[in-house]
Write a protein that holds these residues in place. Structure first.
Motif, PDB file in Angstrom:
ATOM      1  N   ALA A   1       0.989   4.211  -2.600  1.00  0.00           N
ATOM      2  CA  ALA A   1       0.709   5.605  -2.241  1.00  0.00           C
ATOM      3  C   ALA A   1       1.858   6.488  -2.703  1.00  0.00           C
ATOM      4  CB  ALA A   1       0.546   5.704  -0.717  1.00  0.00           C
TER       5      ALA A   1
ATOM      6  N   MET B   1     -12.018   7.582   2.501  1.00  0.00           N
ATOM      7  CA  MET B   1     -12.607   7.430   1.155  1.00  0.00           C
ATOM      8  C   MET B   1     -13.488   8.638   0.838  1.00  0.00           C
ATOM      9  SD  MET B   1     -12.662   5.254  -1.149  1.00  0.00           S
ATOM     10  CE  MET B   1     -13.607   4.221  -2.230  1.00  0.00           C
TER      11      MET B   1
ATOM     12  N   GLY C   1       0.858  -1.218   0.000  1.00  0.00           N
ATOM     13  CA  GLY C   1       0.000   0.000   0.000  1.00  0.00           C
ATOM     14  C   GLY C   1       0.877   1.246   0.000  1.00  0.00           C
TER      15      GLY C   1
ATOM     16  N   VAL D   1     -11.821   0.527  10.153  1.00  0.00           N
ATOM     17  CA  VAL D   1     -12.845   0.488   9.084  1.00  0.00           C
ATOM     18  C   VAL D   1     -13.471   1.877   8.917  1.00  0.00           C
ATOM     19  CG1 VAL D   1     -15.144  -0.355   8.631  1.00  0.00           C
ATOM     20  CG2 VAL D   1     -13.342  -1.951   9.310  1.00  0.00           C
TER      21      VAL D   1
ATOM     22  N   MET E   1     -11.193   4.104   7.206  1.00  0.00           N
ATOM     23  CA  MET E   1     -11.133   3.837   5.762  1.00  0.00           C
ATOM     24  C   MET E   1     -12.324   4.522   5.105  1.00  0.00           C
ATOM     25  SD  MET E   1     -11.010   0.078   4.116  1.00  0.00           S
ATOM     26  CE  MET E   1      -9.643  -0.574   5.089  1.00  0.00           C
ATOM     27  N   ALA E   2     -13.489   4.398   5.735  1.00  0.00           N
ATOM     28  CA  ALA E   2     -14.693   4.994   5.113  1.00  0.00           C
ATOM     29  C   ALA E   2     -14.507   6.503   5.014  1.00  0.00           C
ATOM     30  CB  ALA E   2     -15.913   4.665   5.976  1.00  0.00           C
TER      31      ALA E   2
ATOM     32  N   GLY F   1      -5.908  -1.786   5.400  1.00  0.00           N
ATOM     33  CA  GLY F   1      -6.242  -3.212   5.413  1.00  0.00           C
ATOM     34  C   GLY F   1      -5.177  -3.986   6.193  1.00  0.00           C
TER      35      GLY F   1
ATOM     36  N   MET G   1      -5.549   6.570  -7.056  1.00  0.00           N
ATOM     37  CA  MET G   1      -4.638   5.438  -6.841  1.00  0.00           C
ATOM     38  C   MET G   1      -3.987   5.560  -5.461  1.00  0.00           C
ATOM     39  SD  MET G   1      -5.084   3.610  -9.298  1.00  0.00           S
ATOM     40  CE  MET G   1      -3.732   2.408  -9.111  1.00  0.00           C
ATOM     41  N   ILE G   2      -3.610   6.769  -5.134  1.00  0.00           N
ATOM     42  CA  ILE G   2      -2.983   6.967  -3.799  1.00  0.00           C
ATOM     43  C   ILE G   2      -3.960   6.524  -2.728  1.00  0.00           C
ATOM     44  CG2 ILE G   2      -2.208   8.760  -2.220  1.00  0.00           C
ATOM     45  CD1 ILE G   2      -1.120  10.253  -4.639  1.00  0.00           C
ATOM     46  N   MET G   3      -5.248   6.867  -2.957  1.00  0.00           N
ATOM     47  CA  MET G   3      -6.216   6.481  -1.909  1.00  0.00           C
ATOM     48  C   MET G   3      -6.310   4.972  -1.826  1.00  0.00           C
ATOM     49  SD  MET G   3      -8.971   9.377  -2.696  1.00  0.00           S
ATOM     50  CE  MET G   3     -10.298   8.260  -2.332  1.00  0.00           C
ATOM     51  N   MET G   4      -6.196   4.350  -2.961  1.00  0.00           N
ATOM     52  CA  MET G   4      -6.227   2.874  -2.948  1.00  0.00           C
ATOM     53  C   MET G   4      -5.046   2.362  -2.121  1.00  0.00           C
ATOM     54  SD  MET G   4      -7.002   1.619  -6.729  1.00  0.00           S
ATOM     55  CE  MET G   4      -8.557   1.675  -7.504  1.00  0.00           C
ATOM     56  N   GLY G   5      -3.902   2.994  -2.369  1.00  0.00           N
ATOM     57  CA  GLY G   5      -2.712   2.562  -1.590  1.00  0.00           C
ATOM     58  C   GLY G   5      -3.008   2.671  -0.097  1.00  0.00           C
ATOM     59  N   ILE G   6      -3.604   3.828   0.259  1.00  0.00           N
ATOM     60  CA  ILE G   6      -3.869   4.025   1.701  1.00  0.00           C
ATOM     61  C   ILE G   6      -4.859   2.978   2.189  1.00  0.00           C
ATOM     62  CG2 ILE G   6      -4.886   5.657   3.315  1.00  0.00           C
ATOM     63  CD1 ILE G   6      -3.774   7.906   1.561  1.00  0.00           C
ATOM     64  N   GLU G   7      -5.859   2.663   1.332  1.00  0.00           N
ATOM     65  CA  GLU G   7      -6.825   1.634   1.727  1.00  0.00           C
ATOM     66  C   GLU G   7      -6.093   0.326   2.035  1.00  0.00           C
ATOM     67  OE1 GLU G   7     -10.461   1.502   1.260  1.00  0.00           O
ATOM     68  OE2 GLU G   7     -10.397   3.691   1.353  1.00  0.00           O
ATOM     69  N   LEU G   8      -5.132   0.021   1.209  1.00  0.00           N
ATOM     70  CA  LEU G   8      -4.394  -1.242   1.446  1.00  0.00           C
ATOM     71  C   LEU G   8      -3.651  -1.160   2.775  1.00  0.00           C
ATOM     72  CD1 LEU G   8      -2.891  -2.334  -2.012  1.00  0.00           C
ATOM     73  CD2 LEU G   8      -4.267  -3.664  -0.406  1.00  0.00           C
TER      74      LEU G   8
END
Lengths: 186, 101, 312, 501, 632
Positions: free
Chosen positions: B21, B74, B17, B67, B70-71, B39, B29-36
């Motif tokens: 990021a 997002m 992640g 969680v 994360m929400a 996780g 994409m960066i947000m996806m990294g942070i989501e990972l």
């Protein structure tokens, strides 16, 4: 049984994680991420937290669908049809993350973890529910407020016409000028 | 041993992640990294809860917080991106550098 | 009361679900014929069912730069999710897998359809299907929150997420009696995630079939099957939640469950034709502004009742 | 009663200041003259009711700053009453003289009323801080008079030099006062208690330092030689009335300080360092006379003669401190001479400066060689100036002689050499005054270029009314000094006893 | 009785002051008023001489202003009053109606009053006061015609010189006080202890010599001649110059008590008599000759005081007063009428005004000390006393007498020459430098009568003083003196006088025509022994030089020091300001610049690139984590 599932889920999670940044298509990246997080939910489920695991999966699915909507809205190349590298500073990032990974794994193996204390309760959902509503009430309240604040802030930020524009210059236009009709009181 | 392995899994997720990021230009994409990364944290929390302190609910509370985080991350991320995009039709961090010091 | 079934129940449940779905399709064709003024005949039903082998043998349409992986995934997820969601539902006093978080599992599988349908819409790289996918997501946002609160009110009434406990809690009084709003919202939800009847907006004719626009062959079959499977799964879920599951005076538990499920299914198929297709933004307004508060009040009432009963 | 005398002018000053703009100048001047006359009448009343052997009379003592031991303590005795009378007479004279003043009369009058209050206040003050306050306020008043109405281009510079120089001196004085009060067991600034307690009797060095501070402070004010350089420019730039008051009253404050504060409060160290004051006095006499002899500016010459006359006072006061070889009578004679000299110098030099004011008013310059044979133009002016000059150089029949005779007779006993040197001062003063008279008043008639075409007008009634009474008073003291000496002698006897203890 | 004495003093002083203040308003009445006051004073003087009143008033602490008319002062008081009256009678003649007569008569009366106080004073303060007032009035009278700067300068010189000598009196007063004589009584001065007595005596001697124009102070008398005639007649012949001698006569006991004072005074008197006699002979102007002769005659009185012969001295004083005032009046009259006082130009003046001339001749003869006349008798008494003291003095006296005869005869010779034929011619070319009113008009009767009366007095006084009749006079004077002159002394002096007169009369016509090659000595004598030039060189010029130097020093050094101090303060202030600007301010600005640079550095990490922020955050956290772990 548990170890096998853990291994499986772990490997799938890592694979999907890597896939997220490997593939070009944004949709694929999103759903790779969904896959990875579902596996995370699974791991949690397997580690004896069924409620949290399923809730994580539930939340992640909705989140990824919404993300997919935004992905398509903003990305230049959502379908990844025109492959281009949207990366910068690859080497630096790689170096740092590798270093972090190395240090974390090092820490994991070097630190002598204390022995397990106590045993898991029969109903973990009840345990977390009781904790949130009891000892951790403050956390629950804070989370509540944070969520509320996020809702309001996100709406305000995302609205094209701002909060007040619809009420006219003197903030007194009676039927507010909204692009779409409907809504209470109209 | 599985305890350490799960932790390694969490570290792995976290690092991937992090790599995402750091290396990605696109905000999403960066947000996806942070989501990972989050996780990873959830996995670590579950692992700690499961292997170290099952009696207490703190581990679970951490997961709930993660969680929620994360929400929130997002929601706010996309709100900011929307505002930014609407204002300047830009979605990569490189172009949004007005807040430079 | 309800204990996990043996291994073969895993197969029995899907079969039963499929059967239910077929019955629903037949009912629907009869209703359509009656609606069209013709007499419902067995032939019409047969013709409707012949669709299955046609689709299986049809040449699937290929589209340029379609994202085949995601398309296939999307089409598979919809029926699979329906089947998985039924595993938790107890048939009489036995369910396939009596999870402690059965209710949340059902909800999770129900949310999976969002992903599935969006992928089915995104896969063919065509505008109508993509818009159809978006329509379903929009419709999902609309119906999801009231549905969740309806399920929560049932769980609160039974003070547990396990369906067996919920059924057990309805020994004396069925939840539908003091949670009518929950039941209605549940039914609306079932129609919504089966995108049939009033909620066929994602597959609306104005979009040339929306999500199903580009589906052909096996894909189309799976999607259609998925819709009707979800309808029956929803009806099946309504029984243990609001209609007391296997409880009933005379008949054995599984018989009551079957009867109640068929009743609900019939009610739903009857309702399909009656209500026009509701646009997602109109429904979202109704759902969030009217249904959501109602369900919240519902949950509050249930919680108070539970507290009073427990306290006293 | 004394407070009324002191603050009557201030009341008039405040009244005038607050009066509406419409009050014409002539009225202001008349008010000033009236107040001055009233004040003089009150002082005469005091004098009549004064019992020479009664020591300190008409005392009023109210706590002012009790924490610091400072009280509003006023009183008059043989030393201060004559000076107060002389001050009031001089202010009345300046008031009459300024009746024809034209430049910003209202503020001019207010300033002089303020100065009168301050001067009288100083002479009646029996509290060191009260003395010091009036001492400094007089500087302020005089500064504005010189800066505001001075006629020379360098008036402001002279005023500033005057103020800064004497102000520094006053700071030294304050230092001395504080030293004095600290030495007293219950810290007090009250003069009579300090005299009674004689706090510094024992401490040699400490008392010496306090005397040094007092000496320097007072020496700057009575300009003795090394500290006198502020006087000539201040006088040449000051307006006539200002000069009269500066010479007549302000210089006496320093001299009076010696007699009232330095001698009675520090008898031991005064006796030990009396020789220093004698030497400074003698040097002032001879040096002042010689430098005056070399002046070409009439007013500057008179200013230097003031230094000489003040030198006599210092000589007398110093000699009074030396016990060896003299008896009480000689020392008290010297002190009486000093006090009479203060009074006589005030009258005579005041008159002289007013007359030089007339000279400048008519001729526009003080340079002696610009005039000649003025007697033909202004006989009365020439007569008055002649009389004033002769009185100034000590012709018997005027107060100058009475004072100088007593000083010299009283001082010779203990300071033979110094007094003989001082005698030469008499001769040089005589020479310089005669030379001035000869240059300006006698000989062929010649007026300066700046003189108006109408020639040199003679004394105007207001000017005559100002100067003649002063000379008359000097004459009265000269001819029948007993009325003054009866008042001064008992007081000077007490001072000599105090110094001798 | 003391009221009489107060009146005697108050009348002249009061009248004088009144007349002085009146100035020109009563110009016409002034002479009459003045004369009346003088007459009144004369009457009071005679009365006080008879009754010998005494009075005193408190003056200073323990010091009283005492006045007493005793033997010596009685005589003098009468003499002063008489001469004053005579001179005032003659004054209107001298002063034209346009003059400021009020001022003249006022000053003369003031002078008379002051002289009276001087002679009657018993304590030092009144003596000193009167002494000074006399000096002042003499200044005013000498400089009466103040339009001429040279006259005023002469007045100044006279005043300053006498004032210088008067300092002696102050010194004496101080010494007396120091010596324990608290009351400053003249008679008590001998009681002063130790050195103070000598100091007092020295002061008195100096004052007396100064006032009486003895050596070395006598040059001021030649300047005094600038004044109007009557002034010279009254002040500079009879009264003022005599005051000094009178003082010494009165304080003879003190002089003796100190030991050195008496001989000093005597010898000064003798030498002055001789020297000033020679100066008189060398003079070419009549008034200068008379002035020098006055000094020499007063020398005789001082000699008398020195040797302790008050009666002889007093007689000499009286005789000389009468004779000399007559001569001066005559000289003054001629100066106004003939406009000159140069002897050659006065040739035959006696013939022109016979009455006045007769008076002048009588006075001159008396002055010469020819027998039967008063001066001869007085001189013999003095010489007798001197001989008793020391033969040298006697010889000196005789020589002086001879010289006296010489200059008197010289004056007589010129004046009595036959009138030159071009009588009128003289009028024109008469030099004006003597400032007399040129040829105003002939001397009126008012001048002649006083001259004659005074001359007569000079003659007859001699008779009264003859040994036979001298008893009552000596009784009046109270000073019993043993040395009555024995006859051979009187004869010797008469012979000397006659011989000298004859020689002069013989030698004069020869020298008158001889070429004017004056020898050095003659010129030195003519210039009054150049005492003035010496005094000016020794005292005046250095005093002025010192004054100028000191003034310059005062302006530059003392004032300069103060200004340098101020300027130093200013430079210090500027220095502090500069230091503050560059030093402190500089440091502050450097710190500010440093902060700005640090700011810039701090902003570098804020690149605006999100990923870099993450990188920084991660590195930061890891460091933090490692620190926490390591530290624990």
């Amino acid at each position: 049984m548990e170890a096998v599932s853990l291994w499986g889920l772990g490997v799938v999670a890592l694979a999907c994680a890597v896939a997220v940044f490997a593939c070009d298509s944004m949709a694929r990246a999103t759903f790779a991420l969904l896959g990875s997080l579902v596996c995370v939910g699974g791991v949690v489920f397997v580690l004896g937290l069924p409620y949290l695991g399923v809730v994580t999966v539930l939340m992640m699915v909705m989140e990824m669908v919404v993300m997919a909507v935004f992905m398509v809205a903003y990305m230049m190349n959502p379908a990844g049809l025109m492959p281009m590298s949207m990366l910068h500073n690859k080497r630096g990032a790689l170096g740092i993350s590798a270093a972090v990974f190395a240090s974390l794994t090092g820490a994991v193996f070097l630190v002598d973890w204390p022995q397990r204390r106590g045993s898991p309760p029969r109903d973990t959902t009840f345990q977390v529910g009781k904790a949130l509503m009891g000892g951790q009430m403050l956390t629950m309240v804070v989370l509540g407020f944070v969520l509320l604040a996020t809702m309001v802030a996100a709406t305000v930020l995302a609205l094209h016409r701002g909060r007040y524009d619809r009420l006219g210059d003197d903030l007194d236009r009676c039927p507010a000028r909204d692009p779409a009709g409907g809504g209470v009181g109209r | 041993m599985t305890f350490e392995l799960v932790l390694v899994l969490a570290a792995g997720l976290f690092s991937v992640g992090l790599f995402g990021a750091l290396s990605q230009q696109s905000i999403v994409m960066i947000m996806m990294g942070i989501e990972l990364m989050i996780g990873g944290v959830i996995v670590a929390a579950a692992d700690f809860w499961h292997f170290l302190a099952p009696a207490a609910a703190d581990g679970q509370v951490v997961i709930v917080v993660a969680v929620v985080a994360m929400a929130v991350e997002m929601a706010m991320g996309f709100a900011v991106t929307t505002a930014l995009y609407r204002a300047r039709q830009v979605d990569t961090t490189d172009m949004a550098r007005e807040l430079k010091g | 009361m309800v204990e996990a079934g043996r291994w073969w129940t895993v197969l029995l449940a899907p079969a039963l679900l499929l059967a239910g779905a077929l019955l629903a399709v037949a009912a629907d064709t009869c209703a359509a014929a009656q609606h069209a003024g013709r007499r419902p005949s067995l032939g019409a039903v047969g013709r409707r069912l012949l669709e299955v082998p046609r689709l299986l043998t049809a040449q699937p349409r290929t589209l340029p730069a379609a994202d085949r992986l995601l398309w296939r995934l999307g089409v598979l997820i919809v029926p699979a999710a329906a089947v998985l969601s039924v595993l938790v539902v107890p048939f009489g006093h036995r369910g396939v897998a009596d999870l402690s978080v059965g209710l949340v599992w059902f909800n999770a599988m129900e949310v999976l359809t969002w992903a599935g349908l969006w992928l089915a819409g995104w896969g063919p790289n065509s505008v109508f299907s993509l818009v159809g996918g978006y329509r379903f997501v929009a419709q999902g946002l609309a119906y999801e929150l009231p549905l969740m609160f309806a399920l929560i009110s049932a769980a609160t009434g039974a003070q547990s997420l396990r369906l067996a406990d919920i059924v057990a809690a309805q020994q004396g009084l069925w939840f539908v009696v003091w949670m009518p709003v929950g039941f209605l919202v549940h039914l609306a939800g079932v129609l919504a995630f089966a995108f049939l009847g009033p909620f066929a907006y994602p597959a609306g004719h104005d979009l040339a079939g929306g999500v199903l626009a580009e589906a052909s062959g096996v894909d189309r079959l799976l999607l259609q099957a998925g819709r009707w499977l979800w309808l029956t799964a929803g009806a099946a879920m309504a029984v243990p939640l609001f209609l007391g599951g296997g409880n009933g005076p005379v008949l054995p538990a599984w018989a009551w469950s079957l009867l109640k499920t068929l009743a609900v299914l019939g009610l739903l198929v009857y309702g399909l034709r009656r209500v026009p297709v509701v646009r997602a933004d109109r429904y979202v307004e109704l759902a969030w502004v009217v249904l959501l508060p109602l369900t919240l009040v519902q949950v509050l009432a249930v919680a108070l009742v539970v507290l009073v009963r427990q306290g006293g | 009663m004394l407070t009324l005398v002191t603050f009557l002018p201030l009341l008039a000053c405040v009244g005038l200041a607050l009066a509406p703009r419409s009050v014409p100048d002539r009225v202001c001047a008349r008010v000033w003259a009236g107040t001055a006359a009233a004040d003089l009448a009150l002082v005469v009343g005091l004098w009549v009711g004064f019992d020479p052997h009664g020591g300190m009379q008409y005392q009023q003592n109210h706590p002012w700053i009790p924490a610091a031991g400072v009280g509003y303590h006023v009183g008059v005795d043989g030393l201060s009453l004559p000076l107060v009378a002389m001050t009031c007479l001089l202010f009345l004279a300046t008031a009459l003289y300024s009746l024809r003043e034209t430049r910003r009369v209202r503020s001019y009058v207010c300033l002089f009323l303020f100065l009168q209050t301050v001067s009288v206040g100083l002479f009646v003050a029996l509290d060191l801080i009260l003395f010091f306050v009036f001492f400094d306020l007089s500087l302020v008043g005089m500064f504005f008079v010189i800066a505001g109405w001075g006629h020379g281009g360098r008036a402001r510079a002279a005023a500033l030099t005057f103020f800064l120089y004497t102000f520094t001196g006053s700071l030294a004085l304050l230092l001395g006062f504080i030293g004095l009060s600290l030495a007293a067991t219950p810290h007090t600034f009250d003069l009579l208690e300090l005299v009674r307690g004689n706090p510094l009797a024992g401490q040699g060095l400490y008392a010496g330092l306090v005397l040094l501070a007092l000496g320097v402070g007072l020496a700057v004010k009575t300009p003795t030689v090394p500290f006198h350089t502020w006087l000539p420019p201040a006088h040449t730039e000051a307006p006539a009335a200002g000069s009269a008051i500066l010479a007549g009253v302000l210089l006496k404050m320093g001299a009076y300080g010696f007699v009232r504060i330095a001698m009675p409060l520090l008898p031991g160290s005064w006796r030990r360092y009396a020789l220093v004051f004698v030497i400074v006095g003698t040097v002032s006499v001879v040096y002042g006379a010689l430098v005056a002899l070399a002046q070409t500016d009439f007013k500057r010459m008179i200013a230097y003669t003031s230094v000489t006359h003040m030198g006599y006072i210092l000589l007398a006061v110093g000699a009074a401190g030396v016990l060896a070889g003299t008896d009480a009578q000689a020392r008290s004679l010297a002190v009486t001479g000093a006090v009479v000299q203060m009074v006589s110098h005030g009258l005579l030099t005041g008159a002289l400066f007013l007359l030089t004011g007339v000279l400048h008013d008519r001729g526009g310059t003080y340079a002696m060689d610009a005039y000649s044979g003025l007697s033909s133009h202004a006989p009365r002016f020439a007569a008055a100036t002649g009389v004033a000059a002769f009185a100034g150089l000590g012709i018997p029949g005027f107060s100058g002689f009475i004072a100088e005779f007593q000083i010299l007779t009283g001082s010779l006993a203990s300071q033979a050499v110094a007094t003989t040197c001082a005698l030469t001062g008499l001769l040089i003063t005589a020479a310089l005054f005669l030379r001035a008279l000869r240059h300006m008043f006698l000989g062929p008639s010649r007026l300066p270029a700046a003189a108006p075409a109408t020639g040199f007008r003679d004394l105007v009634p207001s000017e005559a009314a100002a100067t003649v009474p002063l000379l008359g008073a000097a004459l009265v003291i000269g001819v029948a000094p007993r009325f003054l000496l009866d008042v001064v002698e008992p007081a000077s006897r007490t001072v000599t006893q105090l110094v001798a203890r | 009785m003391s009221a009489l004495l107060w009146a005697l003093i108050a009348l002249p002083l009061g009248a004088g002051a009144a007349l002085l203040l009146s100035g020109r308003r009563w110009n016409a009445l002034a002479p009459g008023l003045g004369l009346a006051a003088a007459a009144g004073t004369f009457g009071l003087a005679v009365a006080s001489a008879v009754f010998r009143p005494e009075a005193s008033a408190p003056l200073f602490a323990g010091v009283r202003a005492g006045l007493r008319v005793d033997g010596l002062s009685a005589v003098l008081v009468v003499a002063v009053a008489a001469v004053t009256t005579a001179v005032l009678v003659a004054s209107p003649g001298e002063l034209g109606p346009r003059e400021n007569r009020g001022r003249f008569f006022g000053l003369m009366l003031l002078f008379a009053g002051a002289m009276t106080v001087t002679v009657t004073a018993t304590t030092l303060p009144p003596l000193l006061m009167a002494w000074e007032v006399m000096g002042a009035t003499s200044w005013a009278l000498i400089g009466f015609w103040w339009h001429r700067p040279d006259r005023v300068r002469a007045a100044d010189t006279a005043f300053v010189t006498t004032r210088a000598a008067d300092l002696g009196l102050y010194l004496a007063a101080g010494a007396a006080m120091a010596g324990g004589v608290g009351s400053l009584d003249l008679t008590a001065l001998t009681g002063a202890q130790g050195g103070w007595r000598h100091v007092a005596c020295a002061g008195l001697v100096v004052a007396a010599l100064g006032k009486s124009a003895q050596l070395p102070f006598s040059f001021w008398l030649s300047h005094a001649m600038r004044g109007p005639g009557p002034v010279s007649a009254l002040l500079h012949s009879a009264t003022m110059v005599a005051a000094g001698a009178y003082l010494l006569l009165r304080l003879h006991p003190l002089l003796v008590a100190t030991g050195w004072a008496a001989p000093l005074v005597a010898w000064t008197g003798g030498v002055t008599a001789l020297a000033l006699g020679v100066v008189a002979v060398a003079q070419r102007a009549l008034k200068q000759l008379l002035a020098a002769s006055t000094s020499s005659q007063v020398g005789f009185m001082v000699l008398a005081a020195g040797v302790g012969d008050p009666s002889g001295g007093t007689l000499q004083l009286l005789a000389h007063a009468a004779a000399k005032s007559a001569l001066f009046l005559a000289a003054g009259a001629w100066l106004t009428s003939l406009g000159t006082e140069q002897l050659p130009a006065l040739r035959g003046a006696v013939r022109r005004h016979p009455l006045l001339g007769a008076g002048f001749v009588a006075g001159a003869l008396a002055l010469a000390g020819l027998p039967p006349l008063s001066l001869w008798v007085a001189k013999d008494e003095v010489l007798a006393a001197a001989r008793a003291q020391s033969p040298g003095l006697y010889a000196l006296g005789l020589a002086a007498a001879a010289v006296a005869a010489g200059y008197s005869v010289k004056a007589l010779w010129y004046v009595t020459r036959p009138l030159p034929h071009d009588h009128d011619h003289d009028h024109d070319h008469g030099q004006e430098q003597d400032g007399g009113r040129r040829g105003a008009r002939g001397p009126t009767r008012s001048v002649s009568t006083p001259v004659v009366v005074l001359a007569a007095a000079a003659v007859f006084l001699g008779v009264a003083a003859l040994p036979g009749l001298s008893g009552p006079l000596r009784g009046v004077l109270g000073g019993g003196q043993q040395h009555a002159p024995n006859p051979w002394e009187m004869a010797l002096s008469a012979a000397v006088a006659l011989a000298a007169a004859g020689a002069a009369w013989w030698w004069l016509p020869r020298s008158a025509h001889a070429p004017r090659t004056a020898s050095a000595g003659k010129r030195w004598a003519a210039d009054w022994l150049s005492m003035e030039r010496a005094a000016r060189a020794v005292l005046v010029r250095p005093a002025f030089a010192l004054a100028r130097a000191l003034a310059a020093f005062d302006d530059r050094a003392v004032d300069g020091a103060v200004h340098h101090l101020a300027r130093g303060g200013l430079t210090l202030a500027r220095g502090a300001a500069r230091a503050d600007d560059h030093g402190l301010d500089g440091a502050v600005r450097a710190v500010a610049a440093g902060c700005r640079r640090l700011g810039a550095w701090a902003r570098r990490p804020q690149t605006g690139l999100l990923h870099q922020y993450y990188a920084q955050a991660v590195v930061g956290f890891t460091l933090l984590l490692s620190i926490v772990l390591l530290v624990r």
